[in-house]
Enzyme design. Structure first.
Site, PDB file in Angstrom:
ATOM      1  CG  HIS A  72     -40.654  18.332 103.572  1.00 39.78           C
ATOM      2  ND1 HIS A  72     -39.295  18.177 103.130  1.00 39.78           N
ATOM      3  CD2 HIS A  72     -41.298  17.043 103.231  1.00 39.78           C
ATOM      4  CE1 HIS A  72     -38.953  16.922 102.730  1.00 39.78           C
ATOM      5  NE2 HIS A  72     -40.339  16.252 102.691  1.00 39.78           N
ATOM      6  CE1 TYR A 200     -33.314  24.419 101.088  1.00 41.58           C
ATOM      7  CE2 TYR A 200     -31.977  25.353  99.167  1.00 41.58           C
ATOM      8  CZ  TYR A 200     -33.253  24.843  99.749  1.00 41.58           C
ATOM      9  OH  TYR A 200     -34.348  25.098  99.017  1.00 41.58           O
ATOM     10  N   PRO A 291     -32.469  28.915  91.609  1.00 43.78           N
ATOM     11  CG  PRO A 291     -31.985  26.882  90.913  1.00 43.78           C
ATOM     12  CD  PRO A 291     -31.650  28.266  90.461  1.00 43.78           C
ATOM     13  CE  LYS A 295     -40.021  31.612  97.986  1.00 39.85           C
ATOM     14  NZ  LYS A 295     -41.159  30.936  98.447  1.00 39.85           N
ATOM     15  CE1 TYR A 383     -38.379  25.835 101.010  1.00 44.85           C
ATOM     16  CE2 TYR A 383     -36.324  26.732 100.840  1.00 44.85           C
ATOM     17  CZ  TYR A 383     -37.265  26.037 100.708  1.00 44.85           C
ATOM     18  OH  TYR A 383     -36.892  24.723 100.008  1.00 44.85           O
TER      19      TYR A 383
HETATM   20  P1  FAS Z   1     -41.868  27.450  81.600  1.00 46.52           P
HETATM   21  O1  FAS Z   1     -40.329  27.297  81.102  1.00 46.52           O
HETATM   22  O2  FAS Z   1     -41.810  26.058  82.525  1.00 46.52           O
HETATM   23  O3  FAS Z   1     -42.886  26.869  80.412  1.00 46.52           O
HETATM   24  C1  FAS Z   1     -42.896  27.684  79.317  1.00 46.52           C
HETATM   25  C2  FAS Z   1     -43.573  26.886  78.167  1.00 46.52           C
HETATM   26  O4  FAS Z   1     -43.746  27.661  76.878  1.00 46.52           O
HETATM   27  C3  FAS Z   1     -42.647  25.603  77.745  1.00 46.52           C
HETATM   28  O5  FAS Z   1     -43.152  24.481  77.739  1.00 46.52           O
HETATM   29  C4  FAS Z   1     -42.099  26.080  76.535  1.00 46.52           C
HETATM   30  O6  FAS Z   1     -42.099  24.893  75.578  1.00 46.52           O
HETATM   31  C5  FAS Z   1     -43.167  27.007  75.785  1.00 46.52           C
HETATM   32  N1  FAS Z   1     -42.741  27.851  74.826  1.00 46.52           N
HETATM   33  C6  FAS Z   1     -41.576  28.520  74.685  1.00 46.52           C
HETATM   34  N2  FAS Z   1     -41.787  29.078  73.589  1.00 46.52           N
HETATM   35  C7  FAS Z   1     -42.802  28.914  72.841  1.00 46.52           C
HETATM   36  C8  FAS Z   1     -43.455  29.644  71.712  1.00 46.52           C
HETATM   37  N3  FAS Z   1     -43.005  30.429  70.933  1.00 46.52           N
HETATM   38  N4  FAS Z   1     -44.598  29.079  71.475  1.00 46.52           N
HETATM   39  C9  FAS Z   1     -45.192  28.120  72.249  1.00 46.52           C
HETATM   40  N5  FAS Z   1     -45.157  27.681  73.431  1.00 46.52           N
HETATM   41  C10 FAS Z   1     -43.623  28.141  73.599  1.00 46.52           C
HETATM   42  N6  FAS Z   1     -37.709  26.514  89.810  1.00 46.52           N
HETATM   43  C11 FAS Z   1     -37.479  26.094  91.208  1.00 46.52           C
HETATM   44  O7  FAS Z   1     -38.621  26.584  91.707  1.00 46.52           O
HETATM   45  N7  FAS Z   1     -37.006  25.083  91.631  1.00 46.52           N
HETATM   46  C12 FAS Z   1     -36.044  24.222  90.774  1.00 46.52           C
HETATM   47  O8  FAS Z   1     -35.234  23.570  91.059  1.00 46.52           O
HETATM   48  C13 FAS Z   1     -35.796  24.958  89.311  1.00 46.52           C
HETATM   49  N8  FAS Z   1     -35.183  24.166  88.497  1.00 46.52           N
HETATM   50  C14 FAS Z   1     -35.002  24.491  87.030  1.00 46.52           C
HETATM   51  C15 FAS Z   1     -34.310  24.008  85.976  1.00 46.52           C
HETATM   52  C16 FAS Z   1     -34.003  24.497  84.605  1.00 46.52           C
HETATM   53  C17 FAS Z   1     -33.263  23.765  83.742  1.00 46.52           C
HETATM   54  C18 FAS Z   1     -35.060  25.674  84.351  1.00 46.52           C
HETATM   55  C19 FAS Z   1     -34.984  26.122  83.030  1.00 46.52           C
HETATM   56  C20 FAS Z   1     -35.933  26.126  85.405  1.00 46.52           C
HETATM   57  C21 FAS Z   1     -35.906  25.845  86.835  1.00 46.52           C
HETATM   58  N9  FAS Z   1     -36.565  26.256  87.719  1.00 46.52           N
HETATM   59  C22 FAS Z   1     -36.789  25.664  89.105  1.00 46.52           C
HETATM   60  C23 FAS Z   1     -37.438  27.381  87.349  1.00 46.52           C
HETATM   61  C24 FAS Z   1     -38.810  26.723  86.673  1.00 46.52           C
HETATM   62  O9  FAS Z   1     -39.477  25.657  87.549  1.00 46.52           O
HETATM   63  C25 FAS Z   1     -39.846  27.749  86.046  1.00 46.52           C
HETATM   64  O10 FAS Z   1     -39.801  28.786  87.001  1.00 46.52           O
HETATM   65  C26 FAS Z   1     -41.219  27.344  85.664  1.00 46.52           C
HETATM   66  O11 FAS Z   1     -40.797  26.356  84.727  1.00 46.52           O
HETATM   67  C27 FAS Z   1     -41.864  28.443  85.308  1.00 46.52           C
HETATM   68  O12 FAS Z   1     -43.018  28.008  84.662  1.00 46.52           O
HETATM   69  P2  FAS Z   1     -43.385  28.777  83.152  1.00 46.52           P
HETATM   70  O13 FAS Z   1     -43.456  30.439  83.659  1.00 46.52           O
HETATM   71  O14 FAS Z   1     -44.701  28.120  82.875  1.00 46.52           O
HETATM   72  O15 FAS Z   1     -42.313  28.650  82.274  1.00 46.52           O
HETATM   73  C1  PHB Z   2     -35.842  20.412  93.884  1.00 52.68           C
HETATM   74  O1  PHB Z   2     -36.253  19.562  94.690  1.00 52.68           O
HETATM   75  O2  PHB Z   2     -35.755  20.163  92.657  1.00 52.68           O
HETATM   76  C2  PHB Z   2     -35.401  21.837  94.604  1.00 52.68           C
HETATM   77  C3  PHB Z   2     -35.619  21.793  96.078  1.00 52.68           C
HETATM   78  C4  PHB Z   2     -35.471  23.205  96.497  1.00 52.68           C
HETATM   79  C5  PHB Z   2     -34.679  24.381  95.615  1.00 52.68           C
HETATM   80  C6  PHB Z   2     -34.467  23.775  94.574  1.00 52.68           C
HETATM   81  C7  PHB Z   2     -34.882  22.872  94.079  1.00 52.68           C
HETATM   82  O3  PHB Z   2     -34.297  25.231  96.237  1.00 52.68           O
END
Ligand code: FAS
Ligand code: PHB
Length: 389
Positions: A72, A200, A291, A295, A383
């Site tokens: 994009h 957005y 989100p 980032k 961004y």
């Molecule tokens: P993660 O949380 O992805 O991964 C951590 C891992 O550690 C998990 O698999 C967990 O099961 C494991 N873990 C936890 N405790 C443990 C333990 N005691 N022992 C072993 N393993 C363990 N970011 C965006 O940019 N856009 C979005 O739209 C967006 N939506 C999101 C929605 C939700 C519901 C959440 C929670 C986050 C969202 N995020 C979004 C942010 C998300 O993408 C995170 O930034 C990203 O998953 C970060 O990756 P990790 O640091 O690997 O953490």
């Molecule tokens: C998504 O596609 O999940 C998405 C895209 C942009 C954002 C957050 C989530 O800022």
């Protein structure tokens, strides 16, 4: 069990680190609390910065993102019923890639299994020991047996609720928090996206975001209460509210079957420092962003890219400077992303306590972004991913 680097968590941070270390010839063991199915099905981020997508290609796990990722060149900002495009390519010479976190995780898990190196799912009772020594240990239970993994470094990639950050003794870490009085109700729908690019939308009814996963899959969000009851949101009501918020003259939001829906609360969070002795925190274990700035995933990958570079320098020639500077290196970028995410969030969302003054400030900021190339360039460079933080 022995390894060089113990990685706690198989999300984007832990899996990317494992892959970067593997290609550099450094051994690691990845410990994941959940099942493979659970981790691969968790619907989260959707946007990769250009450099992050390129990092996956360089690390040998980017074949699918290059083939299926949607490049994009901009996004649309909507104020009321007026949209304005922010052209990333014209303003910064860079682009983004729309590619779901579920696909990133699947690609990384496939590469890990292909490598034959240890990736343990359904691990329980992880605890970290002797982090102050040169031989830290990670204890855990797996398949009914108590295990102990001896290593030289521990990477805490276990997210916000993991065990790594709390393993640092009290009094060492400083935590910075910001809770937001709203969250996102997100849906995944089996319908072609109604826009070629992300939209957005700032409206008096609240924020909405039109995103996507593929030419056949739409991802949409609408601002809601942080503890919104999904039971109050049948599919019809979700589509009706999205039509209200995203509607502009001469444009139609196409509806379709909703495959998944969920509510995500929002917070900003940073811990300083991101390292203590032989423990290095990365990704959501160290920081959380709302989100709105897309980032979270990108920060996680950039953290472990810095950590992998530092570990390679240590193992190859005993170079300690990069390891010692890891936290400072990451935090400059993290705080830039924290500010950008906070700024995008407070500009685009209507908080319950917001008055008319705040509404006018938001409308003025959006008008400035429409009329000033300098203002639009500032949004664009943050961004697509900013080098100098
Ligand atoms: P993660 O949380 O992805 O991964 C951590 C891992 O550690 C998990 O698999 C967990 O099961 C494991 N873990 C936890 N405790 C443990 C333990 N005691 N022992 C072993 N393993 C363990 N970011 C965006 O940019 N856009 C979005 O739209 C967006 N939506 C999101 C929605 C939700 C519901 C959440 C929670 C986050 C969202 N995020 C979004 C942010 C998300 O993408 C995170 O930034 C990203 O998953 C970060 O990756 P990790 O640091 O690997 O953490
Ligand atoms: C998504 O596609 O999940 C998405 C895209 C942009 C954002 C957050 C989530 O800022």
């Amino acid at each position: 069990m022995r390894t060089q680097v113990a990685i706690v968590g198989a999300g984007p941070a832990g899996l990317t680190l494992a892959q970067l270390l593997h290609v550099a010839g450094i051994d690691s063991v990845v410990l994941e609390a959940r099942s493979r199915d659970y981790v691969e099905a968790r619907i989260r981020a959707g946007v990769l910065e250009h450099d992050v997508a390129e990092l996956f290609v360089q690390a040998g796990v980017g074949e699918r993102v290059r083939r299926e990722g949607l490049v994009h060149t901009g996004v649309e900002l909507q104020s009321g019923r007026e949209r304005h495009r922010v052209a990333f390519d014209e303003l910064t010479g860079r682009t983004i890639v729309v590619y779901g976190q579920t696909e990133v995780v699947k690609d990384l898990i496939a590469a890990r299994l292909e490598s034959g190196r240890p990736l343990l799912f359904d691990v329980e009772d992880v605890s970290l020991h002797d982090l102050e020594s040169e031989r830290p240990r990670v204890r855990f239970a797996h398949e009914g047996a108590e295990e102990e993994l001896e290593c030289e470094f521990v990477a805490g990639c276990d997210g916000f609720h993991g065990v790594s950050r709390p393993s640092v003794p009290a009094g060492i870490l400083r935590e910075f928090h910001r809770e937001y009085p709203y969250g996102w109700l997100g849906i995944l729908a089996a319908v072609a996206p109604s826009s070629d690019e992300l939209v957005y939308a700032h409206t008096e009814r609240g924020f909405a975001l039109l995103s996507m996963r593929s030419p056949e899959l739409s991802r949409l969000y609408l601002q809601c209460a942080p503890d919104e009851d999904l039971e109050l949101w049948p599919d019809e009501r979700i589509w009706e509210e999205l039509q209200e918020r995203l509607g502009v003259d001469g444009w139609t939001l196409h509806e379709g079957p909703i495959l998944e829906k969920g509510v995500t609360p929002m917070r900003s969070f940073v811990v300083e420092p991101m390292q203590w002795r032989r423990l290095y925190l990365a990704g959501d274990a160290a920081h959380i962003v709302p989100p709105t700035g897309a980032k979270g995933l990108n920060l996680a990958v950039r953290d472990v890219a810095a950590l992998a570079e530092a570990l390679v320098a240590w193992y190859r020639d005993g170079h300690v400077a990069l390891l010692e500077a890891y936290s400072e290196t990451c935090l400059r970028r993290v705080w830039r992303a924290e500010h950008f995410s906070w700024w995008m969030t407070t500009m685009l969302h209507r908080a319950p306590e917001d008055d008319e003054f705040t509404l006018r400030l938001q409308q003025s900021q959006l008008r400035y972004l429409r009329t000033s190339r300098v203002a639009a360039t500032s949004l664009a460079e943050n961004y697509v991913g900013i080098e100098h933080a």
